[in-house]
Enzyme design. Structure first.
Site, mmCIF file in Angstrom:
data_model
loop_
_atom_site.group_PDB
_atom_site.id
_atom_site.type_symbol
_atom_site.label_atom_id
_atom_site.label_comp_id
_atom_site.label_asym_id
_atom_site.label_seq_id
_atom_site.Cartn_x
_atom_site.Cartn_y
_atom_site.Cartn_z
ATOM 1 C CG ASP A 51 -16.837 11.042 -6.530
ATOM 2 O OD1 ASP A 51 -16.516 11.172 -7.903
ATOM 3 O OD2 ASP A 51 -17.399 11.899 -5.863
ATOM 4 C CE1 TYR A 56 -17.933 16.876 -1.773
ATOM 5 C CE2 TYR A 56 -17.361 14.577 -2.244
ATOM 6 C CZ TYR A 56 -18.113 15.845 -2.557
ATOM 7 O OH TYR A 56 -18.656 15.945 -4.053
ATOM 8 C CE LYS A 81 -16.121 15.724 -6.502
ATOM 9 N NZ LYS A 81 -16.179 14.306 -6.235
ATOM 10 C CG HIS A 114 -15.615 20.236 -6.612
ATOM 11 N ND1 HIS A 114 -15.373 19.808 -5.167
ATOM 12 C CD2 HIS A 114 -16.838 19.976 -6.804
ATOM 13 C CE1 HIS A 114 -16.434 19.124 -4.810
ATOM 14 N NE2 HIS A 114 -17.300 19.307 -5.495
#
Length: 294
Positions: A51, A56, A81, A114
């Site tokens: 994931d 990120y 996401k 998200h």
């Protein structure tokens, strides 16, 4: 380091017939990525569910780790996401294609919105969610995303999406990550109404980092149960989540922690212990939540 036994992971059916592994490995933007640990998780522990998110900032690195592992793409489940800064029909489609390019893949197994709040001006959150979701529906139809879903949506957000669009989300992912303002799912905070709603609507409920920022690890009740099963507190909490039917995505950058987290399928919590863990819900939030997002 002793090598972990290869993970034999059960799956959970999605409403579109796909099977998502009930256990995976999460990443994050706040020191939540380690190349060597990802490769170790894939090659030595048998993890097949990864994931991540554009937010990120590790898409390219993660793609490199997947290729280095030598695991065929068809044998992996990759979730990504869409960040609210890319909401909107055209922007969402472009962001998905850009993320695929960054990771060196041609599709995502699961692609999520998200967060329920938009950062785009000029539209209400509901309008922007609907416009963005229609983009995800197109991506799903074009097979760029095998399944689509949302993250941190409450019942009212899901109800509005049902009214405005045609595809019910396949997954609703909730977090316990303090940097991304999430709905929480752990023994101290159990959003049972949301869980039950998702199950009634055929939406798979997925939980990320189920250890309440480490607060569960030294809880006397959890420690007592861990001693009974000769397991760690983390393993007890992950097992509790899995036995509740929740797709569970703990994260770590430490190989020994990945090894520990993977060893949750060789035992079963008794019903009395499941009930004891459920009784720990005290309404505690260790992160922000989307309660006030319209």
């Amino acid at each position: 380091m002793l090598l972990a036994p290869k993970l034999s992971c059960p799956t959970v059916p999605l409403s579109n017939g796909l099977q998502i592994p009930i256990f995976g490995l999460g990443t994050s933007h706040d020191g939540g990525y380690s190349h060597d640990t990802i490769v170790y998780a894939l090659t030595e522990c048998g993890v097949r569910h990864i994931d991540t998110a554009k937010r990120y900032g590790c898409e390219e690195n993660l793609g490199n780790a997947i290729r280095e592992s030598g695991i065929p793409r068809r044998d992996l489940w990759v979730t990504n996401k869409l960040w609210p800064g890319d909401y909107g029909y055209k922007a969402a489609k472009k962001a998905c294609l850009d993320s695929c390019s960054q990771m060196g893949v041609t599709y995502f197994d699961l692609y999520l919105m998200h967060w329920p709040e938009s950062t785009q001006p000029g539209c209400s959150n509901r309008e922007m969610r609907a416009e963005t979701w229609r983009a995800l529906e197109e991506l799903h139809k074009e097979r760029l995303c095998s399944a689509i879903g949302v993250s941190n949506f409450l019942v009212r957000h899901l109800e509005e999406l049902k009214e405005d669009c045609s595809v019910v989300p396949h997954v609703n992912q909730v977090f316990t990550n303090d940097m991304t303002h999430q709905v929480e799912y752990h023994p101290f905070q159990q959003p049972n109404q949301l869980v039950e709603y998702c199950r009634q609507e055929g939406i798979v409920f997925e939980g990320y980092s189920p250890l309440a920022k480490g607060q569960v690890l030294n809880n006397p009740t959890i420690l007592r149960i861990a001693q009974k099963y000769r397991r760690t507190s983390a393993q007890i909490c992950i097992r509790w989540s899995i036995q509740n039917g929740v797709v569970t995505i703990p994260k770590s950058i430490k190989k020994e922690r990945i090894q520990e987290n993977c060893q949750v399928f060789g035992f079963h919590l008794e019903e009395s212990d499941m009930a004891t863990l459920a009784s720990l819900d005290d309404g505690r939030h260790v992160t922000w939540d989307p309660t006030n997002v319209e």
